[in-house]
Design an enzyme around this catalytic site. Sequence first.
Site, short mmCIF file in Angstrom:
data_model
loop_
_atom_site.label_atom_id
_atom_site.label_comp_id
_atom_site.label_asym_id
_atom_site.label_seq_id
_atom_site.Cartn_x
_atom_site.Cartn_y
_atom_site.Cartn_z
N ASP A 27 4.27 -6.09 -1.64
CA ASP A 27 2.98 -5.59 -1.75
C ASP A 27 2.76 -5.14 -3.26
O ASP A 27 3.65 -4.74 -3.75
CB ASP A 27 2.29 -4.70 -0.75
CG ASP A 27 0.95 -4.46 -0.67
OD1 ASP A 27 0.17 -5.04 -1.47
OD2 ASP A 27 0.36 -3.97 0.25
C1 BGC Z 1 -3.03 -4.38 -0.68
C2 BGC Z 1 -2.71 -6.09 -0.49
C3 BGC Z 1 -3.39 -6.62 -1.37
C4 BGC Z 1 -2.82 -6.42 -2.89
C5 BGC Z 1 -3.38 -7.13 -3.98
C6 BGC Z 1 -2.70 -4.08 -2.23
O1 BGC Z 1 -2.98 -2.87 -2.40
O2 BGC Z 1 -2.16 -3.73 0.16
O3 BGC Z 1 -3.14 -6.32 1.03
O4 BGC Z 1 -3.11 -8.21 -1.26
O5 BGC Z 1 -3.07 -4.97 -3.07
O6 BGC Z 1 -4.60 -6.83 -4.30
#
Ligand code: BGC
Length: 752
Positions: free
Chosen positions: A274
């Site tokens: 993530d």
């Molecule tokens: C989120 C993800 C997301 C990623 C990219 C993160 O803060 O937890 O779900 O895909 O950001 O935007």
Amino acid sequence: MRFSEFLVRTLPKAGGVLFLSAAAAVAAYPQDKPVYLDGTKPIEERVEDALGRMTLEEKIKVIHAQSKFSSRGVPRLGIPEVWTTDGPHGIRSEVYWDEWNQAGWTNDSCVAFPALTCLAATWNTELAHLYGKSIGEEATFRGKDMLLGPGVNIYRSPLNGRNFEYMGEDPYLAGRMVVPYVQGVQENGVAACVKHYALNNHEINRHRTNVIVDDRTLYEIYLPAFKAAVQEGGAWAIMGSYNLYRDQHCCHNSYLLNDILKGEWGYDGVVVSDWGGTHDTDQAIRNGLDMEFGTGTDGLRSGARNAYDSYHMAFPYLEKIRKGEVGTEELDDKVRRVLRLMFRTSMNGDRGFGSFCSEEHYAAARAIGDEGIVLLKNEGNILPVDFGSVEKILVVGENAVKMMTVGGGSSSLKVEREISPLDGIRERAGSDVEVVYARGYIGDVTGEYNGVTSGQDLADTRSADELIAEAVAQAKDADYVIFIGGLNKSKHQDCEDSDRKGLGLPYDQDRVIEALAAVNDRLVVVNISGNAVAMPWIEEVPAVLQAWFIGSEAGHSIADVLSGDVNPSGKLPFTFPARLEDCPAHLLGEYCGEPVKDTVDIEYKEGIFVGYRWTDRQKKTKPLFAFGHGLSYTEFEYGKPTTDSSTMTSDGHVTVSVDITNAGQRAGKEIVQLYIADRKSSLPRPVKELKGFEKILLQPGETKTVTFTIDVDDLSFFDPEKHEWVAEPGRFDAIVAAAADDVRGSVSFELK
Ligand code: BGC
């Protein structure tokens, strides 16, 4: 000797320049296609071939980000970059290379599909496939190789700000729905990246929560949907979650990634971190992470253009290899996975061109919205509204007009169009019906996320009393009052990186609803949220709809159901508790609602008893609305379930059949649910567990037989001692139900 080599060696010295450039051209465009570029060759051969051609530096470059949403390819070999996008309800608009702000493209306004809670509430696996296919087409058109979604974290607390991005409380339902979604996306040659693996069940302290959970609960509740996505859906990517488990962050968690995902489940895709979820170089190398994204480097260079070289899996990793501190075995495994991803997506010769903002996609969004809306209550059958016979409808509430596609965190969208509930109702009502709007309350008038603005001016300076007085005055002579409120996508509502503060509706909406109920008995409450909310006024309000965040077609879907053009057929994918304390995470004190600086242990003390598995055991407490609950404008009668055999062997199966009749006047769809109860077992088991469902369409008076096949997997529990699924011989009940609290019949059989 290669032809190019031959040319160079045999070139006459004088005319060399001309001949040399020709030779170079021949070398750059080889006559024989290298294996890795040959789409007719098996992927594994292509992977090995490409791997063998890459330098150490090139290998390092493909395993970490080069911008906010992309990672590098191998330019020298013509291997393209990988482009990712959020996810999971639409294709996110373009941001700058290294900033979160909008890049200002004018061709990136997408279709917003309903949030995944709404999809789950359809209980319709064909719609889940349509969803995946449609959003995958949008991703393809936008040149994306990986969609950052869907999310299948289990609904453990109604305060979790991200529940709207997930598929509810039940591992079986989430598993059945995620598989076709993933398949639909990937049919486009776009990877679905299933998130957030695992145990990311609330947002507060999301980087610092260390989950303590027993193995049985992990395997029975929190992992099955991921396993289904991987093994049945064939997901090509999975995203590690922010939290810790067993004191290791989940993006580089040896047990979750190496042992379970890649070991037990035989996963051959990539593990993506993530954004900002990678914290330790050694763990990143060894514990199963394949692609690092979003790391906020060392604080000195955070946000700088070259920060990507400082990622754990960039220069620090390279240095370790060069110094001989680590070998290249892990690296080659990561690169193989990345190459596999590329051959499946960006280098997939069969990939089409997709489509974007097509009417088909809007139609898909509307169909999902139509089937996901849940009719929670309809006393006196005041719904549907007969628009042909009413004169005045009063619509009250901020959510009737507020754009809900902007906000909520990374799933926020820039949309081509969004039909508000008020506009949808007005359109359906036509010019003969007076549709009056009163604001009722002021919630959050802002509408911005990362530079995308809703463009709405919702500012209003009137006091709460004035707003209520206006609504009440209008309500008195209205044929219907439709209150449209609930939560929104602002902080501490349904929003990433924050949790709700309580179960109640914000902005004093209860007061508005009560005031309206006092003056008009044809009051309909439409709750827009991705979470359960408290309804202290439930006895005074005859009709309630759960309407989710439906996206571009929100207003159309809501009007479809209010008018009866569509007979509601959604059922709740999670329990609405009557009080927060009825939810075991809160009752047992294992939820930390305050921000903490250091790591905080959260023990999932309720174990496997999540959602209805908990409610079922409580003799005294009843939920406000049970898992699986949802009404229709028609009535369904259930016959007596029968089984084809009263015994089953461990390698066999039994079938359970039940006749369902539409006893009302309208065509409608019913979701027939099958739960299994184990009468006696060596470990405590839930009263019953969902193991099958079927959604059927019935014309008035029509009867259909629904048949479920039960095999030993449906009877098993995870035995932590043996570390395997076990079905103990004995008696089981196959329970046929319309909801977790609405059992219509059962039949028992014995496992020999
Ligand atoms: C989120 C993800 C997301 C990623 C990219 C993160 O803060 O937890 O779900 O895909 O950001 O935007």
